[in-house]
Design a protein around this motif. Structure first.
Motif, PDB file in Angstrom:
ATOM      1  N   ALA A  57      55.002  22.756  44.107  1.00  0.00           N
ATOM      2  CA  ALA A  57      55.781  21.556  44.406  1.00  0.00           C
ATOM      3  C   ALA A  57      55.751  21.193  45.894  1.00  0.00           C
ATOM      4  O   ALA A  57      56.627  20.497  46.378  1.00  0.00           O
ATOM      5  CB  ALA A  57      57.226  21.774  43.965  1.00  0.00           C
ATOM      6  N   SER A  58      54.729  21.641  46.620  1.00  0.00           N
ATOM      7  CA  SER A  58      54.682  21.407  48.068  1.00  0.00           C
ATOM      8  C   SER A  58      54.586  19.926  48.399  1.00  0.00           C
ATOM      9  O   SER A  58      53.960  19.149  47.685  1.00  0.00           O
ATOM     10  CB  SER A  58      53.489  22.138  48.683  1.00  0.00           C
ATOM     11  OG  SER A  58      53.649  23.529  48.589  1.00  0.00           O
ATOM     12  N   GLY A  59      55.203  19.569  49.507  1.00  0.00           N
ATOM     13  CA  GLY A  59      55.150  18.201  49.985  1.00  0.00           C
ATOM     14  C   GLY A  59      56.283  17.906  50.953  1.00  0.00           C
ATOM     15  O   GLY A  59      56.996  18.813  51.391  1.00  0.00           O
ATOM     16  N   HIS A  60      56.417  16.635  51.302  1.00  0.00           N
ATOM     17  CA  HIS A  60      57.411  16.184  52.262  1.00  0.00           C
ATOM     18  C   HIS A  60      58.047  14.908  51.724  1.00  0.00           C
ATOM     19  O   HIS A  60      57.366  14.062  51.160  1.00  0.00           O
ATOM     20  CB  HIS A  60      56.768  15.802  53.602  1.00  0.00           C
ATOM     21  CG  HIS A  60      55.788  16.790  54.129  1.00  0.00           C
ATOM     22  ND1 HIS A  60      56.043  17.560  55.224  1.00  0.00           N
ATOM     23  CD2 HIS A  60      54.548  17.135  53.712  1.00  0.00           C
ATOM     24  CE1 HIS A  60      54.998  18.333  55.468  1.00  0.00           C
ATOM     25  NE2 HIS A  60      54.075  18.083  54.564  1.00  0.00           N
ATOM     26  N   ARG A  80      57.542  24.020  50.810  1.00  0.00           N
ATOM     27  CA  ARG A  80      56.342  24.808  51.022  1.00  0.00           C
ATOM     28  C   ARG A  80      56.290  25.907  49.976  1.00  0.00           C
ATOM     29  O   ARG A  80      57.037  26.863  50.031  1.00  0.00           O
ATOM     30  CB  ARG A  80      56.322  25.408  52.433  1.00  0.00           C
ATOM     31  CG  ARG A  80      56.033  24.370  53.485  1.00  0.00           C
ATOM     32  CD  ARG A  80      54.693  23.815  53.201  1.00  0.00           C
ATOM     33  NE  ARG A  80      54.244  22.834  54.145  1.00  0.00           N
ATOM     34  CZ  ARG A  80      53.442  21.848  53.796  1.00  0.00           C
ATOM     35  NH1 ARG A  80      53.068  21.697  52.552  1.00  0.00           N
ATOM     36  NH2 ARG A  80      53.012  21.002  54.681  1.00  0.00           N
ATOM     37  N   ASP A  81      55.409  25.743  49.007  1.00  0.00           N
ATOM     38  CA  ASP A  81      55.214  26.697  47.925  1.00  0.00           C
ATOM     39  C   ASP A  81      53.862  27.369  48.169  1.00  0.00           C
ATOM     40  O   ASP A  81      52.818  26.803  47.849  1.00  0.00           O
ATOM     41  CB  ASP A  81      55.237  25.946  46.591  1.00  0.00           C
ATOM     42  CG  ASP A  81      55.197  26.854  45.389  1.00  0.00           C
ATOM     43  OD1 ASP A  81      55.227  28.090  45.564  1.00  0.00           O
ATOM     44  OD2 ASP A  81      55.129  26.319  44.270  1.00  0.00           O
ATOM     45  N   LYS A  83      50.605  29.333  47.841  1.00  0.00           N
ATOM     46  CA  LYS A  83      49.822  29.663  46.647  1.00  0.00           C
ATOM     47  C   LYS A  83      49.067  30.979  46.801  1.00  0.00           C
ATOM     48  O   LYS A  83      48.399  31.407  45.871  1.00  0.00           O
ATOM     49  CB  LYS A  83      48.881  28.517  46.289  1.00  0.00           C
ATOM     50  CG  LYS A  83      47.682  28.324  47.164  1.00  0.00           C
ATOM     51  CD  LYS A  83      46.912  27.124  46.640  1.00  0.00           C
ATOM     52  CE  LYS A  83      45.454  27.166  46.961  1.00  0.00           C
ATOM     53  NZ  LYS A  83      44.759  25.985  46.425  1.00  0.00           N
ATOM     54  N   ASN A  84      49.184  31.615  47.961  1.00  0.00           N
ATOM     55  CA  ASN A  84      48.571  32.920  48.197  1.00  0.00           C
ATOM     56  C   ASN A  84      49.420  33.649  49.239  1.00  0.00           C
ATOM     57  O   ASN A  84      50.441  33.118  49.690  1.00  0.00           O
ATOM     58  CB  ASN A  84      47.109  32.754  48.649  1.00  0.00           C
ATOM     59  CG  ASN A  84      46.964  31.768  49.803  1.00  0.00           C
ATOM     60  OD1 ASN A  84      47.827  31.678  50.671  1.00  0.00           O
ATOM     61  ND2 ASN A  84      45.869  31.010  49.805  1.00  0.00           N
ATOM     62  N   LEU A  85      49.014  34.843  49.611  1.00  0.00           N
ATOM     63  CA  LEU A  85      49.807  35.626  50.563  1.00  0.00           C
ATOM     64  C   LEU A  85      49.961  34.879  51.886  1.00  0.00           C
ATOM     65  O   LEU A  85      51.060  34.805  52.439  1.00  0.00           O
ATOM     66  CB  LEU A  85      49.180  37.001  50.796  1.00  0.00           C
ATOM     67  CG  LEU A  85      49.928  37.895  51.791  1.00  0.00           C
ATOM     68  CD1 LEU A  85      51.350  38.175  51.308  1.00  0.00           C
ATOM     69  CD2 LEU A  85      49.162  39.189  52.024  1.00  0.00           C
ATOM     70  N   LYS A  86      48.881  34.308  52.382  1.00  0.00           N
ATOM     71  CA  LYS A  86      48.935  33.546  53.632  1.00  0.00           C
ATOM     72  C   LYS A  86      49.969  32.428  53.528  1.00  0.00           C
ATOM     73  O   LYS A  86      50.778  32.224  54.429  1.00  0.00           O
ATOM     74  CB  LYS A  86      47.550  32.966  53.931  1.00  0.00           C
ATOM     75  CG  LYS A  86      47.464  32.148  55.186  1.00  0.00           C
ATOM     76  CD  LYS A  86      46.022  31.653  55.349  1.00  0.00           C
ATOM     77  CE  LYS A  86      45.816  30.882  56.612  1.00  0.00           C
ATOM     78  NZ  LYS A  86      44.426  30.452  56.786  1.00  0.00           N
ATOM     79  N   GLY A  87      49.961  31.690  52.426  1.00  0.00           N
ATOM     80  CA  GLY A  87      50.902  30.600  52.232  1.00  0.00           C
ATOM     81  C   GLY A  87      52.341  31.070  52.133  1.00  0.00           C
ATOM     82  O   GLY A  87      53.249  30.443  52.683  1.00  0.00           O
ATOM     83  N   GLY A  91      54.978  30.060  54.830  1.00  0.00           N
ATOM     84  CA  GLY A  91      56.140  29.331  54.335  1.00  0.00           C
ATOM     85  C   GLY A  91      57.438  29.963  54.791  1.00  0.00           C
ATOM     86  O   GLY A  91      58.388  29.271  55.176  1.00  0.00           O
ATOM     87  N   PHE A  92      57.496  31.293  54.781  1.00  0.00           N
ATOM     88  CA  PHE A  92      58.687  31.998  55.260  1.00  0.00           C
ATOM     89  C   PHE A  92      58.900  31.739  56.745  1.00  0.00           C
ATOM     90  O   PHE A  92      60.010  31.418  57.177  1.00  0.00           O
ATOM     91  CB  PHE A  92      58.565  33.502  54.994  1.00  0.00           C
ATOM     92  CG  PHE A  92      59.688  34.300  55.597  1.00  0.00           C
ATOM     93  CD1 PHE A  92      60.935  34.327  54.991  1.00  0.00           C
ATOM     94  CD2 PHE A  92      59.503  34.991  56.779  1.00  0.00           C
ATOM     95  CE1 PHE A  92      61.982  35.040  55.551  1.00  0.00           C
ATOM     96  CE2 PHE A  92      60.546  35.709  57.355  1.00  0.00           C
ATOM     97  CZ  PHE A  92      61.790  35.734  56.740  1.00  0.00           C
TER      98      PHE A  92
END
Length: 123
Positions: A57-60, A80-81, A83-87, A91-92
């Motif tokens: 659901a990522s977006g602004h 910010r969802d 989709k992988n470890l980097k993301g 996001g955190f």
């Protein structure tokens, strides 16, 4: 990552219409393709359609509330969802310590627009 400033190498406008656009942007090895929708004059919605980092659901969503004194309050909701470890890690970070940095970047962009348009309201 969709930020106030995108690296030129990542910036590509795939389509632009009167009230929407399809754009790839990013920087620092993070990119996303966004569908921009500004058909509502009080709101701009950016939906992530593809990314090397963001999914789900990522977006602004930018909501503009015009004030009686001629100014506008801008409310920004960023999802910010990862989709992988980097993301997920990014996001955190963006949701915690990076939040103020992003707020300042938006404030600086608004001030630059005001100066360019001759509408700066002062300090």
């Amino acid at each position: 990552m969709s930020t106030i400033h995108s690296a030129y190498a990542y910036l590509k406008v795939h389509h632009r219409g009167p009230s929407e656009a399809d754009v790839t942007e990013g920087s620092g090895g993070i990119w996303e393709r966004l569908h921009y929708d500004w058909s509502d004059p009080n709101r701009a919605v950016l939906t992530t359609t593809d990314s090397n980092t963001w999914g789900g659901a990522s977006g602004h969503t930018y909501t503009f509330v015009r004030q009686p004194n001629g100014t506008t309050v801008i409310d920004v909701v960023v999802v910010r969802d990862g989709k992988n470890l980097k993301g997920r890690v990014l996001g955190f970070v963006l949701g915690t310590i990076g939040r103020r940095v992003l707020e300042r970047a938006l404030e600086n962009s608004v001030k630059a627009i005001e100066v360019r348009n001759g509408t700066a309201s002062g300090p």
